[in-house]
Design a protein around this motif. Structure first.
Motif, short mmCIF file in Angstrom:
data_model
loop_
_atom_site.label_atom_id
_atom_site.label_comp_id
_atom_site.label_asym_id
_atom_site.label_seq_id
_atom_site.Cartn_x
_atom_site.Cartn_y
_atom_site.Cartn_z
N GLY A 83 0.98 -1.13 0.01
CA GLY A 83 -0.10 0.03 -0.06
C GLY A 83 0.88 1.26 -0.06
N LEU A 84 1.88 1.13 0.86
CA LEU A 84 2.76 2.47 0.86
C LEU A 84 3.53 2.60 -0.51
N GLN A 85 3.88 1.64 -1.28
CA GLN A 85 4.43 1.77 -2.71
C GLN A 85 3.40 2.25 -3.53
N GLU A 86 2.25 1.99 -3.52
CA GLU A 86 1.46 2.51 -4.42
C GLU A 86 1.05 3.98 -4.11
N LEU A 87 1.07 4.26 -2.67
CA LEU A 87 0.83 5.68 -2.40
C LEU A 87 1.89 6.77 -2.55
N LEU A 88 3.13 6.38 -2.47
CA LEU A 88 4.45 7.00 -2.55
C LEU A 88 5.22 7.05 -3.76
N ASP A 89 5.96 8.22 -4.03
CA ASP A 89 6.83 8.25 -5.10
C ASP A 89 8.40 7.94 -4.69
N VAL A 90 8.65 7.52 -3.57
CA VAL A 90 9.81 7.43 -2.96
C VAL A 90 10.17 5.83 -2.61
N PRO A 91 11.25 5.38 -2.59
CA PRO A 91 11.50 3.88 -2.13
C PRO A 91 10.93 3.61 -1.03
N VAL A 92 10.21 2.29 -0.55
CA VAL A 92 9.84 1.79 0.46
C VAL A 92 10.35 0.39 0.78
N VAL A 93 11.03 0.31 1.86
CA VAL A 93 11.78 -0.73 2.00
C VAL A 93 11.12 -1.52 3.39
N ASP A 94 11.05 -2.72 3.41
CA ASP A 94 10.41 -3.53 4.44
C ASP A 94 11.46 -4.35 5.30
N ILE A 95 11.48 -4.11 6.52
CA ILE A 95 12.87 -4.85 7.31
C ILE A 95 12.67 -6.37 6.88
N THR A 96 11.59 -7.05 6.92
CA THR A 96 11.65 -8.35 6.44
C THR A 96 12.59 -8.71 5.34
N GLU A 97 12.15 -8.20 4.51
CA GLU A 97 12.59 -8.39 3.05
C GLU A 97 14.18 -7.95 2.77
N ALA A 98 14.45 -6.81 3.74
CA ALA A 98 15.61 -6.07 3.53
C ALA A 98 16.73 -6.96 4.44
N ALA A 99 16.06 -7.74 5.64
CA ALA A 99 16.95 -8.59 6.15
C ALA A 99 17.31 -10.06 5.30
N ALA A 100 16.40 -10.63 4.71
CA ALA A 100 16.44 -11.77 4.07
C ALA A 100 17.09 -11.53 3.01
N SER A 101 17.02 -10.58 2.24
CA SER A 101 17.94 -10.45 0.92
C SER A 101 19.39 -10.11 1.25
N THR A 102 19.65 -9.50 2.51
CA THR A 102 21.08 -9.29 2.75
C THR A 102 21.84 -10.58 3.15
N ALA A 205 17.58 -2.38 6.12
CA ALA A 205 16.82 -1.46 5.42
C ALA A 205 17.39 -0.08 5.10
N VAL A 206 18.09 0.22 6.22
CA VAL A 206 18.67 1.79 5.97
C VAL A 206 19.87 1.97 4.85
N THR A 207 20.45 0.78 4.78
CA THR A 207 21.53 0.86 3.72
C THR A 207 20.87 0.63 2.57
N ILE A 208 19.88 -0.30 2.46
CA ILE A 208 19.39 -0.47 1.00
C ILE A 208 18.56 0.59 0.73
N ALA A 209 17.87 1.41 1.55
CA ALA A 209 17.02 2.77 1.35
C ALA A 209 18.08 3.83 0.71
N GLU A 210 19.15 3.91 1.50
CA GLU A 210 20.22 4.99 1.09
C GLU A 210 20.70 4.55 -0.30
N SER A 211 21.13 3.17 -0.67
CA SER A 211 21.45 2.97 -2.07
C SER A 211 20.40 3.34 -3.01
N LEU A 212 19.29 2.91 -2.77
CA LEU A 212 18.27 3.32 -3.89
C LEU A 212 18.02 4.76 -3.99
N VAL A 213 18.11 5.57 -3.19
CA VAL A 213 17.91 7.00 -3.17
C VAL A 213 19.15 7.40 -3.98
#
Length: 254
Positions: A83-102, A205-213
């Protein structure tokens, strides 16, 4: 760069702990803004509370008055990221996915150690939906509630360490993900006990969000996460239903 880190429950002390953990890995020039929902449960440990949190998090973000470059949803296995991804024009990162992908950069198999057993299916479903289960060894519960991480920290650490050991020894996990935003700051103790890398979802999630930005990337809007069609929204919680729901993102400050 400004990143909103949104707790999914209404416990302000936990929000602060999550924010402090995020600041420890944020790059110079990154400002972490911690947010607590205005309504909802004091801890999220089931589907009802998770769906309620999803609305509360969206409401809180949409009512934030300033500009920002990314949003982190700091709840493990919780609903609402889409829902956040639909509403926003900025990256949205969920900590569940951030941890697992890392974790998948660090070992062949990873396990998640979380709180109550009833939250295990929610985490498994979130990881499956994200396509992150192929290298999942297990999701284990410590048996403690979210709020016990604060009220009885030594008992919580002991339980998390024990389940982490079992994940490594019995499930053949090579990396452990801490399955709750409130587990921030436990990496060193769990790593010392298990000998494997420990991933905290908030910090990942912080490091992923920073990278995307920095790369100038955000959510694709061509199909799945297209901006919601204009409609009358009746009774939107707390905020005014007529409020503009598409905040303009700020320019990243590198």
């Amino acid at each position: 760069m400004r990143i909103l880190v949104v707790n999914v429950n209404t416990t302000a002390s936990m929000t602060h702990a999550i924010g402090e953990s995020a600041r420890k890995v944020a790059a110079p020039g990154t400002e972490i803004i911690e947010l607590t929902p205005d309504f909802g449960a004091d801890s999220c440990e089931g589907n009802f509370e998770s769906y309620l949190a999803a609305i509360a998090v969206m409401d809180k973000v949409l009512n934030y008055p300033g500009e920002y470059d990314a949003v982190i949803q700091a709840g493990y296995g919780e609903h609402g990221r889409e829902g956040l991804q639909e509403l926003l024009d900025v990256p949205v990162v969920d900590i569940t996915e951030a941890a697992a992908s890392t974790a998948q950069f660090l070992g062949h198999k990873y396990s998640v150690v979380t709180t109550l057993d009833r939250t295990v299916p929610l985490i498994e479903d979130r990881l499956k939906l994200a396509g992150l289960t192929d290298r999942l060894a297990s999701v284990r519960a410590s048996g403690l509630g979210v709020l016990e991480l604060e009220s009885d920290p030594e008992r919580a650490v002991a339980a998390i360490v024990e389940q982490s050991r079992q994940a490594v020894e019995n499930d053949k996990a090579e990396v452990i993900c801490l399955g709750c935003g409130g587990m921030a700051e436990l990496e060193a103790r769990v790593s010392e006990a298990t000998g494997v890398p420990i991933v905290d979802g908030v910090r990942a999630a912080v490091t992923i969000a920073e990278s995307l930005v920095r790369m100038g990337l955000s959510t694709s809007k061509v199909r799945t996460y297209a901006t919601p069609r204009p409609k009358t929204i009746t009774g939107w919680p707390i905020s005014q239903a007529t409020r503009t729901v598409h905040p303009k993102p700020s320019k990243a400050k590198m």
